[in-house]
Design a protein around this motif. Structure first.
Motif, PDB file in Angstrom:
ATOM      1  N   LYS A   1     -14.792  14.927 -21.784  1.00 25.77           N
ATOM      2  CA  LYS A   1     -14.472  15.881 -20.717  1.00 25.77           C
ATOM      3  C   LYS A   1     -15.523  16.984 -20.693  1.00 25.77           C
ATOM      4  O   LYS A   1     -15.933  17.478 -21.733  1.00 25.77           O
ATOM      5  N   GLY A   2     -15.958  17.331 -19.502  1.00 28.55           N
ATOM      6  CA  GLY A   2     -16.970  18.367 -19.339  1.00 28.55           C
ATOM      7  C   GLY A   2     -18.389  17.833 -19.334  1.00 28.55           C
ATOM      8  O   GLY A   2     -19.306  18.535 -18.928  1.00 28.55           O
ATOM      9  N   ALA A   3     -18.579  16.610 -19.767  1.00 29.84           N
ATOM     10  CA  ALA A   3     -19.919  15.999 -19.781  1.00 29.84           C
ATOM     11  C   ALA A   3     -20.185  15.336 -18.432  1.00 29.84           C
ATOM     12  O   ALA A   3     -19.290  14.766 -17.833  1.00 29.84           O
ATOM     13  N   SER A   4     -21.423  15.443 -17.968  1.00 28.80           N
ATOM     14  CA  SER A   4     -21.783  14.788 -16.713  1.00 28.80           C
ATOM     15  C   SER A   4     -22.849  13.732 -16.979  1.00 28.80           C
ATOM     16  O   SER A   4     -23.411  13.661 -18.061  1.00 28.80           O
ATOM     17  N   CYS A   5     -23.089  12.933 -15.969  1.00 29.41           N
ATOM     18  CA  CYS A   5     -24.014  11.804 -16.044  1.00 29.41           C
ATOM     19  C   CYS A   5     -25.334  12.257 -16.670  1.00 29.41           C
ATOM     20  O   CYS A   5     -25.840  13.309 -16.291  1.00 29.41           O
ATOM     21  N   PRO A   6     -25.865  11.533 -17.614  1.00 30.03           N
ATOM     22  CA  PRO A   6     -25.463  10.204 -18.090  1.00 30.03           C
ATOM     23  C   PRO A   6     -24.632  10.223 -19.372  1.00 30.03           C
ATOM     24  O   PRO A   6     -24.387   9.188 -19.963  1.00 30.03           O
ATOM     25  N   MET A   7     -24.200  11.413 -19.818  1.00 35.62           N
ATOM     26  CA  MET A   7     -23.595  11.526 -21.150  1.00 35.62           C
ATOM     27  C   MET A   7     -22.323  10.694 -21.361  1.00 35.62           C
ATOM     28  O   MET A   7     -22.161  10.120 -22.448  1.00 35.62           O
ATOM     29  N   PRO A   8     -21.414  10.574 -20.379  1.00 36.74           N
ATOM     30  CA  PRO A   8     -20.249   9.709 -20.642  1.00 36.74           C
ATOM     31  C   PRO A   8     -20.650   8.277 -21.018  1.00 36.74           C
ATOM     32  O   PRO A   8     -20.079   7.692 -21.941  1.00 36.74           O
TER      33      PRO A   8
END
Length: 81
Positions: A14-21
């Motif tokens: 949660k809170g991470a945006s592309c590409p981190m998930p």
């Protein structure tokens, strides 16, 4: 959700945006045994298509389900080999 699988581990991105998930999902799934199911909990709406596309193009993983609710996206990825 119909419980057709048991969740082995939950990954909170949660809170991470592309590409981190996707990056964190790949790292977590690499550490699991064959047949394990990883639940990925994300807030990035783009994670729906990103994780679907990653799983479709990645040998050894299968996207078994995705759910959306209350601005949270849950992805269930099984390690198949």
């Amino acid at each position: 959700m119909s419980a057709e699988f048991d969740i082995t581990e939950t990954l909170d991105v949660k809170g991470a945006s592309c590409p981190m998930p996707v990056v964190k999902t790949k790292s977590a799934i690499d550490d699991l045994a064959e047949g394990a199911v990883l639940e990925v909990v994300a807030t990035d709406p783009g994670s729906v298509s990103d994780i679907d596309g990653w799983a479709a193009g990645t040998k050894g993983v299968e996207l078994v389900d995705q759910e959306e609710g209350d601005d949270v996206y849950r992805h269930y990825v099984r390690k198949t080999e």
